[in-house]
Design a protein around this motif. Structure first.
Motif, short mmCIF file in Angstrom:
data_model
loop_
_atom_site.label_atom_id
_atom_site.label_comp_id
_atom_site.label_asym_id
_atom_site.label_seq_id
_atom_site.Cartn_x
_atom_site.Cartn_y
_atom_site.Cartn_z
N ILE A 179 0.84 -1.21 0.00
CA ILE A 179 0.00 0.00 0.00
C ILE A 179 0.87 1.25 0.00
O ILE A 179 0.60 2.20 -0.75
CB ILE A 179 -0.95 -0.03 1.20
CG1 ILE A 179 -2.02 -1.10 1.00
CG2 ILE A 179 -1.61 1.34 1.42
CD1 ILE A 179 -2.85 -1.40 2.23
N CYS A 180 1.92 1.27 0.81
CA CYS A 180 2.79 2.45 0.86
C CYS A 180 3.54 2.64 -0.45
O CYS A 180 3.70 3.78 -0.91
CB CYS A 180 3.77 2.34 2.02
SG CYS A 180 3.01 2.54 3.63
N GLY A 189 3.15 5.87 -2.95
CA GLY A 189 4.33 6.64 -3.37
C GLY A 189 4.46 6.70 -4.87
O GLY A 189 4.82 7.73 -5.44
N ARG A 190 4.13 5.60 -5.55
CA ARG A 190 4.19 5.57 -7.01
C ARG A 190 3.17 6.53 -7.60
O ARG A 190 3.46 7.26 -8.56
CB ARG A 190 3.94 4.15 -7.51
CG ARG A 190 4.19 3.99 -8.99
CD ARG A 190 3.99 2.54 -9.46
NE ARG A 190 4.72 1.59 -8.65
CZ ARG A 190 4.16 0.54 -8.05
NH1 ARG A 190 2.88 0.30 -8.18
NH2 ARG A 190 4.90 -0.29 -7.33
N ALA A 191 1.97 6.56 -7.03
CA ALA A 191 0.93 7.46 -7.52
C ALA A 191 1.34 8.92 -7.31
O ALA A 191 1.12 9.76 -8.18
CB ALA A 191 -0.39 7.17 -6.83
N ASP A 212 3.43 14.10 -9.59
CA ASP A 212 4.51 15.08 -9.69
C ASP A 212 5.02 15.18 -11.13
O ASP A 212 5.28 16.29 -11.63
CB ASP A 212 5.66 14.72 -8.76
CG ASP A 212 5.32 14.94 -7.30
OD1 ASP A 212 4.34 15.68 -7.02
OD2 ASP A 212 6.02 14.37 -6.44
N LYS A 213 5.15 14.05 -11.82
CA LYS A 213 5.61 14.07 -13.21
C LYS A 213 4.62 14.80 -14.09
O LYS A 213 5.01 15.57 -14.97
CB LYS A 213 5.80 12.64 -13.73
CG LYS A 213 7.03 11.95 -13.23
CD LYS A 213 7.13 10.56 -13.82
CE LYS A 213 8.29 9.79 -13.25
NZ LYS A 213 8.34 8.41 -13.78
#
Length: 107
Positions: free
Chosen positions: A88-89, A93-95, A100-101
């Protein structure tokens, strides 16, 4: 009173382990977050295998004592919880990195 303090200490230790796992899982590198789930898995698998091998062939649940069955099951559940926290973490973080990108590309 002593039992209450033992349970309180146990809860604090479990809470600290979960908080540490969340903190490690949010690090940019994926490896620190995998340390505790892998260690828990390495500890749990032999206990579960030993529990299964100690049962006589064709024996039902009546041959396994409650204490010898509960500990490996609880450790297996805790291992699953640690892996879920990690997944989940890392997904969160990937999302966040993808957002941000996209924000950088919008500039």
């Amino acid at each position: 009173m002593y039992d209450l303090l033992c349970w309180l200490l146990f809860g604090l230790v479990i809470g600290a382990i979960v908080a540490l796992e969340i903190w490690l899982s949010r690090r940019p590198s994926a490896l620190p977050g995998l340390v505790m789930p892998v260690v828990a898995l390495v500890v749990t698998v032999p206990m579960v295998v030993e529990m299964l091998l100690d049962m006589p062939a064709g024996a039902g649940a009546d041959h396994v004592s409650v204490r010898s069955a509960v500990v490996p099951v609880l450790l297996a559940l805790f291992t699953i919880v640690l892996f879920l926290i990690y997944a989940i973490c890392r997904r969160a973080g990937r999302a966040a990195r993808q957002v941000d990108k996209m924000n950088i590309q919008d500039l």
